[in-house]
Design a protein around this motif. Structure first.
Motif, PDB file in Angstrom:
ATOM      1  N   LEU A  51      54.507 115.918  32.151  1.00 10.09           N
ATOM      2  CA  LEU A  51      53.900 115.736  33.469  1.00 10.09           C
ATOM      3  C   LEU A  51      52.638 116.576  33.594  1.00 10.09           C
ATOM      4  N   PHE A  52      52.734 117.866  33.313  1.00 11.23           N
ATOM      5  CA  PHE A  52      51.574 118.727  33.467  1.00 11.23           C
ATOM      6  C   PHE A  52      50.570 118.562  32.333  1.00 11.23           C
ATOM      7  N   GLY A  53      51.012 118.067  31.180  1.00  8.72           N
ATOM      8  CA  GLY A  53      50.103 117.805  30.071  1.00  8.72           C
ATOM      9  C   GLY A  53      49.169 116.640  30.318  1.00  8.72           C
ATOM     10  N   THR A  54      49.489 115.794  31.291  1.00 12.45           N
ATOM     11  CA  THR A  54      48.610 114.665  31.588  1.00 12.45           C
ATOM     12  C   THR A  54      47.316 115.106  32.255  1.00 12.45           C
ATOM     13  N   LEU A  55      47.312 116.258  32.927  1.00  9.93           N
ATOM     14  CA  LEU A  55      46.083 116.717  33.580  1.00  9.93           C
ATOM     15  C   LEU A  55      45.004 117.089  32.566  1.00  9.93           C
ATOM     16  N   PRO A  56      45.278 117.932  31.567  1.00  6.55           N
ATOM     17  CA  PRO A  56      44.218 118.179  30.581  1.00  6.55           C
ATOM     18  C   PRO A  56      43.897 116.939  29.767  1.00  6.55           C
ATOM     19  N   ASN A  57      44.891 116.070  29.555  1.00 10.18           N
ATOM     20  CA  ASN A  57      44.630 114.816  28.858  1.00 10.18           C
ATOM     21  C   ASN A  57      43.579 114.014  29.610  1.00 10.18           C
ATOM     22  N   LEU A  58      43.756 113.905  30.906  1.00 10.30           N
ATOM     23  CA  LEU A  58      42.822 113.156  31.741  1.00 10.30           C
ATOM     24  C   LEU A  58      41.471 113.858  31.840  1.00 10.30           C
ATOM     25  N   ALA A  59      41.489 115.142  32.096  1.00  9.69           N
ATOM     26  CA  ALA A  59      40.250 115.864  32.405  1.00  9.69           C
ATOM     27  C   ALA A  59      39.409 116.216  31.185  1.00  9.69           C
ATOM     28  N   PHE A  60      40.043 116.525  30.066  1.00 12.97           N
ATOM     29  CA  PHE A  60      39.270 117.099  28.973  1.00 12.97           C
ATOM     30  C   PHE A  60      39.434 116.456  27.604  1.00 12.97           C
ATOM     31  N   GLU A 120      31.937 106.654  28.986  1.00 12.85           N
ATOM     32  CA  GLU A 120      31.183 107.877  29.275  1.00 12.85           C
ATOM     33  C   GLU A 120      30.937 108.036  30.773  1.00 12.85           C
ATOM     34  N   VAL A 121      30.873 106.925  31.494  1.00 17.15           N
ATOM     35  CA  VAL A 121      30.645 106.989  32.938  1.00 17.15           C
ATOM     36  C   VAL A 121      31.846 107.646  33.614  1.00 17.15           C
ATOM     37  N   GLY A 122      33.048 107.252  33.235  1.00 20.20           N
ATOM     38  CA  GLY A 122      34.249 107.875  33.787  1.00 20.20           C
ATOM     39  C   GLY A 122      34.338 109.343  33.429  1.00 20.20           C
ATOM     40  N   ARG A 123      34.039 109.686  32.190  1.00 16.10           N
ATOM     41  CA  ARG A 123      34.074 111.086  31.763  1.00 16.10           C
ATOM     42  C   ARG A 123      33.051 111.918  32.543  1.00 16.10           C
ATOM     43  N   GLU A 124      31.895 111.347  32.821  1.00 11.75           N
ATOM     44  CA  GLU A 124      30.877 112.071  33.570  1.00 11.75           C
ATOM     45  C   GLU A 124      31.352 112.360  35.002  1.00 11.75           C
ATOM     46  N   TRP A 125      32.052 111.426  35.629  1.00 14.59           N
ATOM     47  CA  TRP A 125      32.583 111.669  36.963  1.00 14.59           C
ATOM     48  C   TRP A 125      33.626 112.778  36.940  1.00 14.59           C
ATOM     49  N   ILE A 126      34.412 112.844  35.889  1.00 15.54           N
ATOM     50  CA  ILE A 126      35.373 113.945  35.770  1.00 15.54           C
ATOM     51  C   ILE A 126      34.619 115.267  35.679  1.00 15.54           C
ATOM     52  N   ARG A 127      33.577 115.336  34.851  1.00 13.37           N
ATOM     53  CA  ARG A 127      32.800 116.573  34.724  1.00 13.37           C
ATOM     54  C   ARG A 127      32.152 116.969  36.058  1.00 13.37           C
ATOM     55  N   LYS A 128      31.717 115.987  36.829  1.00 10.74           N
ATOM     56  CA  LYS A 128      31.061 116.280  38.108  1.00 10.74           C
ATOM     57  C   LYS A 128      32.032 116.787  39.172  1.00 10.74           C
ATOM     58  N   THR A 129      33.253 116.274  39.160  1.00 11.65           N
ATOM     59  CA  THR A 129      34.147 116.546  40.287  1.00 11.65           C
ATOM     60  C   THR A 129      35.283 117.504  39.970  1.00 11.65           C
ATOM     61  N   PHE A 130      35.618 117.721  38.705  1.00  8.76           N
ATOM     62  CA  PHE A 130      36.707 118.631  38.367  1.00  8.76           C
ATOM     63  C   PHE A 130      36.127 120.035  38.311  1.00  8.76           C
ATOM     64  N   PRO A 131      36.524 120.907  39.218  1.00 10.68           N
ATOM     65  CA  PRO A 131      35.790 122.162  39.418  1.00 10.68           C
ATOM     66  C   PRO A 131      36.086 123.272  38.414  1.00 10.68           C
ATOM     67  N   ILE A 132      36.825 122.996  37.374  1.00 13.28           N
ATOM     68  CA  ILE A 132      37.142 124.039  36.399  1.00 13.28           C
ATOM     69  C   ILE A 132      36.639 123.578  35.034  1.00 13.28           C
ATOM     70  N   SER A 133      35.899 124.440  34.344  1.00 15.04           N
ATOM     71  CA  SER A 133      35.421 124.086  33.007  1.00 15.04           C
ATOM     72  C   SER A 133      36.601 124.039  32.037  1.00 15.04           C
ATOM     73  N   GLN A 134      36.389 123.408  30.898  1.00 16.81           N
ATOM     74  CA  GLN A 134      37.454 123.288  29.914  1.00 16.81           C
ATOM     75  C   GLN A 134      37.925 124.662  29.435  1.00 16.81           C
ATOM     76  N   ASP A 135      37.010 125.566  29.119  1.00 18.44           N
ATOM     77  CA  ASP A 135      37.408 126.901  28.656  1.00 18.44           C
ATOM     78  C   ASP A 135      38.167 127.660  29.741  1.00 18.44           C
ATOM     79  N   ALA A 136      37.702 127.594  30.969  1.00 21.13           N
ATOM     80  CA  ALA A 136      38.391 128.292  32.054  1.00 21.13           C
ATOM     81  C   ALA A 136      39.772 127.692  32.286  1.00 21.13           C
ATOM     82  N   PHE A 137      39.871 126.382  32.230  1.00 21.47           N
ATOM     83  CA  PHE A 137      41.155 125.721  32.447  1.00 21.47           C
ATOM     84  C   PHE A 137      42.173 126.184  31.415  1.00 21.47           C
ATOM     85  N   TYR A 138      41.782 126.155  30.142  1.00 23.16           N
ATOM     86  CA  TYR A 138      42.730 126.519  29.094  1.00 23.16           C
ATOM     87  C   TYR A 138      43.011 128.013  29.048  1.00 23.16           C
ATOM     88  N   SER A 139      42.052 128.847  29.364  1.00 25.51           N
ATOM     89  CA  SER A 139      42.319 130.269  29.257  1.00 25.51           C
ATOM     90  C   SER A 139      42.988 130.853  30.478  1.00 25.51           C
TER      91      SER A 139
END
Length: 164
Positions: A51-60, A120-139
């Motif tokens: 369940l919680f693994g789907t969030l990084p799957n979707l976002a990053f 790439e359009v969908g991925r760009e919307w994730i980058r624009k609206t998901f307020p945590i960077s990949q490094d910050a999210f994982y660390s």
């Protein structure tokens, strides 16, 4: 960041689960019993990490086509699997989802129809609206996860670079 909802369809052990109004709940408990286990009342393997693994799957991590590739690893399930997470960004409700072929983006209920565009359009919307960077999210937010990240594969001395 204010997570508001999650919807999973045919993902891992979940046929259809929808959790709404998460931002209104002070505590959300995910629990279950693994009915495939020989151990009575076994709470391992019921899908909490999936369940919680789907969030990084979707976002990053995975583009939508990876959903069918991961079927071989029994992570997401079938080509009719769907992941949707909702959060608040700049005062607007953002819902981003993916199935085996497309991303879906809605802002305040308006479908941006990115599923008609390139991935790439969908991925760009994730980058624009998901307020945590990949490094910050994982660390900070998701140190332990289903899929290995550079942080998890790093030597302990290198891990400190992520945490300081």
């Amino acid at each position: 960041m204010l997570l508001k909802s999650v919807h999973l369809q045919n993902v891992g052990t979940y046929g259809n689960v929808e959790l709404n109004n998460l931002h209104e709940q002070p505590l959300v408990v995910i629990s279950g019993i693994n009915h495939d286990s020989d151990t009575a009342d076994n709470r391992n393997g019921v899908g909490k990490s999936v369940l919680f693994g789907t969030l990084p799957n979707l976002a990053f991590e995975a583009d939508p086509l990876a959903l069918t590739k991961r079927n071989k690893k029994n992570f997401l399930g079938t080509k009719d699997s769907l992941i949707r997470w909702g959060w608040e960004h700049d005062g607007k409700e953002v819902v981003i989802g993916q199935d085996s072929k497309h991303y879906y983006v809605e802002i305040d209920g308006e479908d941006l129809e990115v599923h008609k565009s390139r991935q790439e359009v969908g991925r760009e919307w994730i980058r624009k609206t998901f307020p945590i960077s990949q490094d910050a999210f994982y660390s900070y937010a998701f140190v332990s996860g289903q899929r290995p990240h550079v942080f998890q594969r790093a030597k302990p001395s290198v891990r400190m670079e992520y945490l300081t």
